[in-house]
Enzyme design. Sequence first.
Site: not given
Ligand code: UD1
Length: 481
Positions: A19, A23, A88, A164, A360, A386, A396, A414
């Site tokens: 991800g 933020r 996802g 979700e 150093k 001392n 240097y 001193s």
């Molecule tokens: C996910 C869960 C949710 C849970 C929450 C906890 C799903 C659909 N939902 O939601 O139930 O309560 O985590 O924090 O799984 N990531 C990837 N590749 C992707 C998408 C995400 O590596 O394509 C990684 C992100 O970097 C992150 C983690 O997976 O570390 C979670 O992804 P995020 O999109 O934050 O999931 P949530 O919507 O918070």
Amino acid sequence: MRLPVSDTSPAAVVILAAGEGSRMKSRTPKVLHTLAGRTLLGHALAAADELSPQRLVVVVGHAREQVGAAALAAAPQAAIVVQDQQLGTGHAVRMVVESVGAMPGTVVVSYADMPLLRGATLRQLVDQHRECGNAVTVLSARGDAAGYGRIVRDRSGSFLRIVEERDATTDERAIDEYNSGCYAFDGALLADAIKRVTTDNDQQQEYLTDVVDILRRDGHPVGTMLAADAGEVAGVNDRVQLAQVRRALNDRLLREWMRAGVTFVDPGSSWVDVTVTIGQDAEIGPQTQLEGATVIGQGARVGPGCLLADTTVGEGAVLLHVVSRQAEVGPRATVGPFAYLRPETSIAADAHIGAYVEIKKSSVGSGAKVPHLTYVGDATIGAGANIGAGTIFANYDGVHKNHTEVGQNAFVGSNTVLVAPVNIGDGAYTAAGSAIGEDVPAGDLGVARGRQHNSDGWVLRNREQTRSAEAAQRTRSGKSQ
Ligand code: UD1
Ligand code: CA
């Protein structure tokens, strides 16, 4: 800490780190932000490592080169799987299965942004998953569930599925048990079910959470394990949460050290990295930060006001307002207040380094004293020597760094400048205010300064009617009576 390797070691731990973490509003990828001496990803890898998994997989996407390299630096055995587009959590796991194949045995899936999650909790999850013979066991938590997927149960309380928040009904949103995002799966069943996940949801993504419903409909047992401490599954999405998690981790570490016999005078203002070691009866004063591979010996007193990185402090040593990097302080040595120890400095037992001293790449012998206002660079100072106030080791010459040797029990007057390379022999002295550029053999006194000349009555002639002249006049006429 590494838990004992057992035959319950999981087949794999998969850490999702693809991800963006937008933020954080940072040029640094989210999972590479640090707390307590490790990146977020580093904490996840350390927890995974406590399970001694047969395979450790990290899924990278955003900033994949940087994140992948950091993963390999922390865990060289890790396999890096690239998820090109973040479609996802289910898609991320599908990429793993397509890349490394089905992983028969228990597969743990977790996130790189949950740095408080303990290895011991992962181990409990794996154990419970095995004991129940589940196809999947979800680590859940209870509390403020806003933003999380909810754990949906039937009337009898049996776990059905995860919904979700954005796909949930009003009733489902009222559920206070939520999905942490960490799971134990049966690897073979996961590999099959992950292919059947659809994008039929509000975000049109492949949800890993859907695997639960698929497995249950196939007739496999699914279960949850409620985290005893919901704080452990807190994720980091922005810098406010990063600060909260940093504080929580520090509190946890300091509690562990205090229970092990270390005193913290003000736990609220002391910060300790996970990689630090502290001996029994050590006392850590307020406003003190211990970083990296720092080791504090038994009964040492560090602080108030110390910042020590990769520094070893011997038993019973006392450090007050010290900044130190890659240095070693021997047993019972005293350093400070207001001293700066730079890399490759070693202070032997019972030595004393005083106020406004910078050292150093030098070694100071046992019982030697560098008490005030001194710069020591590229030097060896013998035992019991001392070094007078205001001494400068001029190491240097504008091109090269040169070495200075001060012998045992030597006495540097001193405000001496020691112009390196130069040798002060054992038991030799230098006169205060000397600029010493030539060796002083053992037992000699080196004098290198202009001779003093007093101009008789100069003030009386040249500063007539000043207070100085009047004072001098009174004394001189008194003496002459
Ligand atoms: C996910 C869960 C949710 C849970 C929450 C906890 C799903 C659909 N939902 O939601 O139930 O309560 O985590 O924090 O799984 N990531 C990837 N590749 C992707 C998408 C995400 O590596 O394509 C990684 C992100 O970097 C992150 C983690 O997976 O570390 C979670 O992804 P995020 O999109 O934050 O999931 P949530 O919507 O918070
Ligand atoms: Ca999230």
